[in-house]
Design a protein around this motif. Structure first.
Motif, PDB file in Angstrom:
ATOM      1  N   ALA A  25       0.843  -1.195   0.000  1.00 59.32           N
ATOM      2  CA  ALA A  25       0.000   0.000   0.000  1.00 59.32           C
ATOM      3  C   ALA A  25       0.877   1.243   0.000  1.00 59.32           C
ATOM      4  N   ARG A  26       0.345   2.309  -0.583  1.00 62.59           N
ATOM      5  CA  ARG A  26       1.046   3.588  -0.553  1.00 62.59           C
ATOM      6  C   ARG A  26       0.478   4.404   0.602  1.00 62.59           C
ATOM      7  N   THR A  27       1.369   4.799   1.501  1.00 68.79           N
ATOM      8  CA  THR A  27       0.976   5.644   2.623  1.00 68.79           C
ATOM      9  C   THR A  27       1.568   7.029   2.405  1.00 68.79           C
ATOM     10  N   THR A  28       1.237   7.943   3.297  1.00 69.50           N
ATOM     11  CA  THR A  28       1.792   9.293   3.192  1.00 69.50           C
ATOM     12  C   THR A  28       3.304   9.299   3.413  1.00 69.50           C
ATOM     13  N   GLU A  29       3.846   8.217   3.980  1.00 73.70           N
ATOM     14  CA  GLU A  29       5.287   8.099   4.212  1.00 73.70           C
ATOM     15  C   GLU A  29       5.994   7.340   3.100  1.00 73.70           C
ATOM     16  N   GLY A  30       5.233   6.817   2.119  1.00 65.46           N
ATOM     17  CA  GLY A  30       5.817   6.071   1.014  1.00 65.46           C
ATOM     18  C   GLY A  30       5.158   4.716   0.870  1.00 65.46           C
ATOM     19  N   GLU A  31       5.638   3.946  -0.105  1.00 67.05           N
ATOM     20  CA  GLU A  31       5.061   2.625  -0.344  1.00 67.05           C
ATOM     21  C   GLU A  31       5.527   1.656   0.728  1.00 67.05           C
ATOM     22  N   LEU A  32       4.600   0.799   1.149  1.00 67.94           N
ATOM     23  CA  LEU A  32       4.860  -0.103   2.263  1.00 67.94           C
ATOM     24  C   LEU A  32       4.474  -1.518   1.855  1.00 67.94           C
ATOM     25  N   GLY A  33       5.374  -2.461   2.083  1.00 72.23           N
ATOM     26  CA  GLY A  33       5.083  -3.868   1.865  1.00 72.23           C
ATOM     27  C   GLY A  33       4.980  -4.561   3.212  1.00 72.23           C
ATOM     28  N   VAL A  34       3.929  -5.364   3.395  1.00 70.66           N
ATOM     29  CA  VAL A  34       3.711  -6.043   4.665  1.00 70.66           C
ATOM     30  C   VAL A  34       3.693  -7.550   4.408  1.00 70.66           C
ATOM     31  N   LEU A  35       4.576  -8.249   5.092  1.00 68.76           N
ATOM     32  CA  LEU A  35       4.651  -9.705   5.044  1.00 68.76           C
ATOM     33  C   LEU A  35       4.294 -10.248   6.426  1.00 68.76           C
ATOM     34  N   PRO A  36       3.985 -11.535   6.531  1.00 63.90           N
ATOM     35  CA  PRO A  36       3.715 -12.109   7.859  1.00 63.90           C
ATOM     36  C   PRO A  36       4.875 -11.817   8.815  1.00 63.90           C
ATOM     37  N   GLY A  37       4.554 -11.465  10.056  1.00 66.35           N
ATOM     38  CA  GLY A  37       5.569 -11.153  11.053  1.00 66.35           C
ATOM     39  C   GLY A  37       6.006  -9.697  11.062  1.00 66.35           C
ATOM     40  N   HIS A  38       5.384  -8.855  10.226  1.00 68.53           N
ATOM     41  CA  HIS A  38       5.754  -7.433  10.169  1.00 68.53           C
ATOM     42  C   HIS A  38       5.504  -6.772  11.520  1.00 68.53           C
ATOM     43  N   ALA A  39       6.333  -5.816  11.865  1.00 66.92           N
ATOM     44  CA  ALA A  39       6.168  -5.061  13.114  1.00 66.92           C
ATOM     45  C   ALA A  39       4.854  -4.269  13.074  1.00 66.92           C
ATOM     46  N   PRO A  40       4.203  -4.110  14.212  1.00 65.60           N
ATOM     47  CA  PRO A  40       2.972  -3.324  14.261  1.00 65.60           C
ATOM     48  C   PRO A  40       3.213  -1.886  13.810  1.00 65.60           C
ATOM     49  N   LEU A  41       2.223  -1.326  13.116  1.00 72.00           N
ATOM     50  CA  LEU A  41       2.316   0.074  12.688  1.00 72.00           C
ATOM     51  C   LEU A  41       0.944   0.574  12.306  1.00 72.00           C
ATOM     52  N   LEU A  42       0.845   1.875  12.218  1.00 71.10           N
ATOM     53  CA  LEU A  42      -0.363   2.548  11.751  1.00 71.10           C
ATOM     54  C   LEU A  42       0.084   3.556  10.720  1.00 71.10           C
ATOM     55  N   GLY A  43      -0.505   3.498   9.518  1.00 68.68           N
ATOM     56  CA  GLY A  43      -0.141   4.427   8.461  1.00 68.68           C
ATOM     57  C   GLY A  43      -1.368   5.037   7.827  1.00 68.68           C
ATOM     58  N   GLN A  44      -1.216   6.283   7.390  1.00 65.44           N
ATOM     59  CA  GLN A  44      -2.300   6.963   6.690  1.00 65.44           C
ATOM     60  C   GLN A  44      -2.158   6.659   5.204  1.00 65.44           C
ATOM     61  N   LEU A  45      -3.247   6.189   4.573  1.00 62.67           N
ATOM     62  CA  LEU A  45      -3.206   5.904   3.143  1.00 62.67           C
ATOM     63  C   LEU A  45      -3.037   7.203   2.371  1.00 62.67           C
ATOM     64  N   ALA A  46      -2.199   7.169   1.344  1.00 60.35           N
ATOM     65  CA  ALA A  46      -1.998   8.337   0.491  1.00 60.35           C
ATOM     66  C   ALA A  46      -3.222   8.531  -0.391  1.00 60.35           C
TER      67      ALA A  46
END
Length: 129
Positions: A25-46
């Motif tokens: 997904a593209r967030t306001t901080e840039g494109e983000l790839g999430v795989l199983p085991g990813h660290a928790p986070l909250l991002g705003q969608l661009a």
């Protein structure tokens, strides 16, 4: 194979829920790839972004998502969008017309936002914006 439980929800309806191997997904901080085991986070969608969910069957589901948030927890990924459309549901001609109208409206902030939404709908549908 490890998987992610993904829920993609728009204000008006549930778009998709199921198991996936990856989310991009593209967030306001840039494109983000999430795989199983990813660290928790909250991002705003661009604005005007696209979300791609790779299902456990190996198929990519492409969604034009506008506004909202992406949340990654140990339970999975939740994508909460203001509006969202799966690529196969997008009316390409309607999106092109919306883009033409928005571009002819000039630099008005609402017109710029409408142009971004139309462009993301076209990209999600595999069309040039």
């Amino acid at each position: 194979m490890a998987t992610l439980h993904v829920e993609l929800v728009a204000v008006e309806r549930m778009i998709w829920s199921g198991e996936a191997s990856m989310v991009v997904a593209r967030t306001t901080e840039g494109e983000l790839g999430v795989l199983p085991g990813h660290a928790p986070l909250l991002g705003q969608l661009a604005e005007g972004g696209i979300v791609t969910v790779r299902t456990v069957e190996g198929e990519d589901m492409v969604v034009a998502a506008h506004g909202g948030f992406l949340s990654v927890t140990d339970r999975g990924v939740s994508i909460l969008a203001e509006t969202a459309e799966i690529s196969g549901e997008i009316d390409v001609e309607r999106a092109r017309e919306a883009l033409r109208r928005a571009e002819s409206a000039g630099d008005d902030p609402e017109a710029v936002a409408a142009a971004r939404r139309a462009q993301s709908r076209l990209r999600a549908a595999g069309q040039d914006a």
